[in-house]
Design an enzyme around this catalytic site. Structure first.
Site, short mmCIF file in Angstrom:
data_model
loop_
_atom_site.label_atom_id
_atom_site.label_comp_id
_atom_site.label_asym_id
_atom_site.label_seq_id
_atom_site.Cartn_x
_atom_site.Cartn_y
_atom_site.Cartn_z
N ILE A 16 4.23 0.83 8.66
CA ILE A 16 3.83 -0.57 8.80
C ILE A 16 4.98 -1.51 8.52
O ILE A 16 5.21 -2.48 9.25
CB ILE A 16 2.66 -0.88 7.85
CG1 ILE A 16 1.45 -0.01 8.20
CG2 ILE A 16 2.29 -2.35 7.90
CD1 ILE A 16 0.28 -0.17 7.24
N GLY A 19 10.49 -3.21 2.70
CA GLY A 19 11.03 -4.36 1.99
C GLY A 19 11.54 -3.96 0.63
O GLY A 19 11.60 -2.76 0.30
N GLY A 20 11.93 -4.94 -0.13
CA GLY A 20 12.49 -4.67 -1.45
C GLY A 20 11.50 -4.02 -2.39
O GLY A 20 11.89 -3.39 -3.37
N MET A 21 10.21 -4.17 -2.11
CA MET A 21 9.20 -3.56 -2.97
C MET A 21 8.79 -2.18 -2.48
O MET A 21 7.86 -1.58 -2.99
CB MET A 21 7.96 -4.47 -3.06
CG MET A 21 8.18 -5.72 -3.88
SD MET A 21 8.55 -5.34 -5.61
CE MET A 21 7.00 -4.62 -6.12
N GLY A 22 9.46 -1.65 -1.47
CA GLY A 22 9.17 -0.31 -0.99
C GLY A 22 8.75 -0.30 0.47
O GLY A 22 8.73 -1.31 1.15
N VAL A 24 5.86 0.74 3.46
CA VAL A 24 4.40 0.77 3.59
C VAL A 24 4.04 1.54 4.86
O VAL A 24 4.62 1.31 5.93
CB VAL A 24 3.82 -0.66 3.65
CG1 VAL A 24 2.29 -0.59 3.70
CG2 VAL A 24 4.25 -1.47 2.43
N LYS A 39 1.86 2.59 -0.09
CA LYS A 39 3.14 1.96 -0.41
C LYS A 39 3.94 2.93 -1.26
O LYS A 39 3.49 3.36 -2.33
CB LYS A 39 2.94 0.64 -1.15
CG LYS A 39 4.27 0.03 -1.64
CD LYS A 39 4.09 -1.33 -2.27
CE LYS A 39 3.90 -2.37 -1.20
NZ LYS A 39 3.96 -3.75 -1.75
N ASP A 132 3.47 -13.35 -6.98
CA ASP A 132 4.26 -13.27 -5.75
C ASP A 132 3.40 -13.67 -4.55
O ASP A 132 3.48 -13.06 -3.48
CB ASP A 132 4.81 -11.85 -5.57
CG ASP A 132 5.90 -11.80 -4.49
OD1 ASP A 132 6.57 -12.83 -4.27
OD2 ASP A 132 6.08 -10.73 -3.87
#
Length: 893
Positions: A16, A19-22, A24, A39, A132
């Site tokens: 999907i 990004g910096g948070m992983g 998906v 994620k 966030d």
């Protein structure tokens, strides 16, 4: 991760995003046959035990959150050394994608924003903060439902990354090493988040304001190409409000301004309030609201220095105005129309009127008050909002101890009395901070000066202390010989060289005195006989309360002299006849807030209960009386009665006859009958100078044949509580000025020398001897709250706890087989059998509260007084630009 990979019970079907948070992925749950999103968290999280522990805690809380506008968490699994979050798969586009096409029309935007507030509210109610929130974390499903993604999961990462915001070079490094995390969310960070300060739900409310502005305007509220550009815009600039739709309802405009208030203390505190106002599509504002932000100055763009000069001039004027009060006598407000509005509490609530429980900030923007009823507690109400909110960390039960409210000059701190301490708490939230000990005080009140000094009432007189705490210095000394019981309600005068205050002498409010003390010389002088709660205002008047009215008298702050006669300026001020009217507050900006209603006395009635749940009225007479004490024969009753004073009255039950027992010589109370019914002991404030205590012990023949006689006086206040069955010992409580009580005996047949009975470091009071004289029941706070205990008399070598969940004011039944006591407003009864095989039964409610004003045991149950018509006030009057009206009504300064 490759397509087709199996992660636990989930088969990956598509990628999907990343990004910096992983990363998906979309996957299929092989057990439940449903689509999920997985994620894969960054390696830096998965390998950090502390951060993983915090993440697990967040995930557990979020898993318990079930709301249609929040994407759910299903599972947490390990895969090849990485931690994976399994979440609800939400089809559709993000709000960011939708905004990229065009701004949302009102009929699409407002329903969407309402759903967004619902999701935030549900999470906030469980203590979860997103931190966030942004359009890319908000999904719009094909059927029009809003789903908030990543709720709370960014917390561990964002907190660490933001801890260095403000240190420009280090922040830039972190942006490079954690690409997208800081820069990607910078446009929605609150000012406190950009400064690296602690965050709470108000940061989410700021982010909601940014999202709402962007949805309606099609552009970001705080644009910028770099993190620094965005941070500067957030901290120093306003959104371009002209970009909002011209047909946006007024309430929606107001609520967006309040969401994007840079001062976190002025920002809307509850996302539920946002939802409430978005529901109202009217074009007229329900707020008493004006935009307090400085208006932009039109300048020639070719000469930017003109704007700087004008901005400097404006800033100089504002600063000069801000410090004027502390340096010189302020000028009165500009003349203008005076208007009145009201503030109405919700059904089931009332203003607490037993003390100084109303305060307003110097600038008139924040009101603080105490409420009783269904939701008791302390509340703050921004004057540009319709809803008051509870102040955090303050107790909220019916025994609310916080009182004597006052605010710091900047309106950020609330000061108050709590038990025997002066405390403060930030209105924004936090733990209360003890400032100084006040001791056991009859009168309270405090004033917070511009230089950070607090002047407050204490057990000895007025004191001063730094708002940061420290040693408190005595300013005034209570003149006991002149019948003064307390000095209270200090008010610092402009320049900080003198104080106004009230001297309470124990009678009706019109017998109190208003005085002034020089802080330079220490000289005290009475200004006004009769009145209380004096305040100096910028019109050059001293305003004070007396008998249900507000008066103003011209006053010279240099000579500390009245320069004219007082004039009535408000006629319907609610007045507590015993202590004077304290239920008004005045801001420096000219806003008056007060409780209307004039002087009122509570109306109580006398009842009997022979068995639990069955009450019968003894007399039809209603009045301001309490604390009944029945004679040994059960035919006569002594009751406190308040008229212009607190006196004792005798009530003959058989003849239905009332007669005065004491007469206007001070405050009299706490009567105790001798065992033969011939003598009554009581305490009184009469005869100041017999000792330094407020109240001394007196006795008088029950038939009134002789005047009252002083029995015992002390430097502490004393209160009789019981008389031994042989008539020898009078039991009394001795309450020290610094607080705390002990039980003492007085030999009435001998030298009348007092002897300590139960005296420890704890607070012991209300000693009651059993009918056979072998046992004493009393209350003590040794467990942390008052409980009832029984000990042998006259040698209390051991004791037994009787109550289980709090208790006070124990009273024996006439046969000595039961003990009655107060617990949480009810009268409880417990069977007991003192002795070697001490037995205590199960306590039960005998008389259900509330509003019980005192009780005593009778031969067949209890008699008690219930407040039949409580004085309840549910409305405040607010007078805008009151100074203009006052100058028309009052004598010239």
């Amino acid at each position: 991760m490759k397509i087709g990979t199996t992660v636990g019970a989930y088969e990956v079907t598509a990628r999907i995003g990343v990004g910096g948070m992983g990363e998906v992925y979309q996957a299929l749950d092989s057990r439940l046959r449903r689509e999920v999103a997985i994620k894969v968290l960054p390696e830096s999280v998965s390998t950090d035990a502390d951060r993983m522990s915090r993440l697990m805690d967040e995930a557990r809380v979020l898993a318990a959150l079930n709301h249609p506008n929040v994407a759910a968490i299903y599972d947490l699994v390990e895969h090849e050394g990485s931690t994976c979050l399994v979440m609800e798969f939400v089809p559709g586009e993000t709000l960011g994608d939708r905004i990229a096409r065009s701004p949302l029309p009102l009929d699409e935007a407002l329903p969407l924003l309402r759903q967004l507030t619902d999701g935030l509210s549900a999470a906030h109610d469980k203590g979860i903060v997103h931190r966030d929130l942004k359009p890319d974390n908000i999904k719009l499903t094909p059927d029009g439902q809003v789903k908030i993604l990543d709720f709370g999961l960014a917390k561990p990462l964002v907190e660490e990354l933001m801890s260095d915001v403000g240190q420009e070079s280090r922040t830039r490094t972190r942006v490079r090493t954690a690409a997208g995390v800081v820069l990607g969310t910078a446009h929605y960070m609150s000012p406190e988040q950009a400064r690296g300060k602690p965050l709470d739900r108000r940061s989410d409310i700021w982010a909601f304001g940014c999202v709402a502005f962007e949805a309606l305007a099609g552009v970001k509220a705080f644009p910028g190409e770099s993190f620094s550009d965005v941070a500067v815009a957030i901290l120093r600039r306003e959104p371009d409000w002209s970009l909002l739709p011209t047909d946006l309802p007024r309430n929606a405009q107001v609520v967006l301004h309040r969401c994007l208030e840079k001062d976190v203390n002025k920002r809307i505190r509850d996302i539920g309030d946002v939802r409430f106002d978005l529901d109202d599509d009217s074009t007229s504002s329900r707020y008493l609201w004006t935009d307090s932000r400085p208006q932009s100055v039109a300048v020639d763009k070719r000469r930017p220095w003109i704007g700087a000069v004008l901005s400097g001039l404006v800033l100089g004027i504002v600063l000069a105005s801000a410090i004027r009060w502390s340096l010189a006598e302020p000028e009165a407000a500009e003349p203008g129309p005076t208007t009145r509005t009201t503030i109405q509490l919700l059904p089931g609530m009332a203003f607490r009127t037993d003390n100084t429980n109303l305060a307003i900030s110097a600038d008139g923007t924040t009101l603080v008050f105490a409420a009783t009823g269904d939701e008791p507690g302390l509340y703050q109400r921004p004057m540009d909002q319709l809803k008051a909110v509870r102040i955090p960390v303050i107790s909220t039960d019916e025994t609310l101890s916080e009182r004597g409210l006052f605010l710091s000059p900047d309106g950020k701190w609330l000061g108050y009395y709590d038990s025997r301490q002066l405390k403060k708490v930030a209105l924004a939230g936090g733990e209360p901070i003890a400032i100084a000990d006040s001791g056991y005080v009859l009168g309270i009140g405090a004033s917070w000066s511009d230089d950070g000094t607090i002047f407050f009432a204490s057990h000895e007189g007025l004191r001063r202390v730094s708002a940061d705490g420290g040693e408190a210095t005595l300013i005034t000394k209570i003149d006991r010989a002149n019948s003064e019981l307390s000095h209270e309600d200090p008010h610092v005068l402009p320049g900080g060289k003198a104080l106004l205050y009230s001297a309470w002498i124990g009678g009706h409010s019109d017998t109190n005195r208003i005085a002034v003390v020089s802080l330079e010389t220490g000289v005290q002088r009475v200004l006004i006989e009769g009145g209380s709660h004096a305040r100096y205002i910028p019109t050059g008047h001293v305003v004070y309360a007396r008998d249900g009215v507000l008066l103003a008298a011209p006053f010279d702050v240099d000579t500390l002299e009245l320069t004219g006669s007082p004039s009535v300026v408000v006629k319907d001020l609610f007045s507590d006849p015993g202590r004077g009217a304290k239920h008004f507050a005045i801001s420096r900006s000219g806003l008056l807030v007060y409780v209307p209603g004039g002087g009122e006395l509570e109306q109580n009635q006398l009842y009997r209960a022979r068995r639990p749940g069955h009450e019968e009225l003894i007399t039809d007479r209603m009045g301001p009386y309490d604390f009944p004490k029945l004679s040994v024969g059960g035919d006569r009753l002594l009751i406190w009665m308040f008229e212009k004073n607190r006196d004792l009255w005798m009530y003959d039950l058989g003849r239905n006859l009332w007669s005065r027992f004491t007469t206007f010589e001070g405050w009299d109370g706490f009567p105790v009958w001798s065992p033969d019914g011939a003598v009554v002991a009581f305490n009184s404030s009469r005869g100041g100078g017999q000792g330094d205590g407020w109240f001394s012990l007196y006795s008088r023949p029950a038939d009134g044949s002789q005047p009252a006689e002083l029995v015992y006086s002390s430097e502490d206040s004393v209160q009789p509580t019981s008389w031994s069955s042989d008539g020898r010992y009078l039991i009394f409580s001795k309450v020290t000025a610094t607080g705390g009580g002990d039980l003492w005996t007085l030999d009435m047949n001998g030298s009348r020398m007092p002897s300590p009975l139960i005296a420890t470091r704890f607070d012991e009071q209300q000693g009651a001897l059993s009918p056979d004289g072998k046992w004493i029941a009393y209350q003590s706070d040794e467990s942390g709250q008052f409980e009832i205990y029984v000990a042998p008399f006259p040698e209390p070598t051991k004791r037994w706890q009787i109550s289980r969940d709090g208790g006070s004011q124990p009273i024996w039944s006439r046969d000595g087989r039961q003990l009655h006591y107060f617990v949480r407003g009810d009268v409880a009864v417990v069977p007991l059998r003192p002795g070697p095989d001490f037995f205590v039964g199960e306590p039960k409610v005998f008389v259900k509260g509330p509003n019980i004003q005192g009780f005593d045991a009778s031969d067949d149950g209890v008699i008690f007084i219930r407040r039949s018509q409580p004085v309840t006030k549910t409305e405040l009057t607010v007078v805008h630009n009151w100074f203009a009206e006052l100058e028309r009504l009052a004598s010239p300064k």
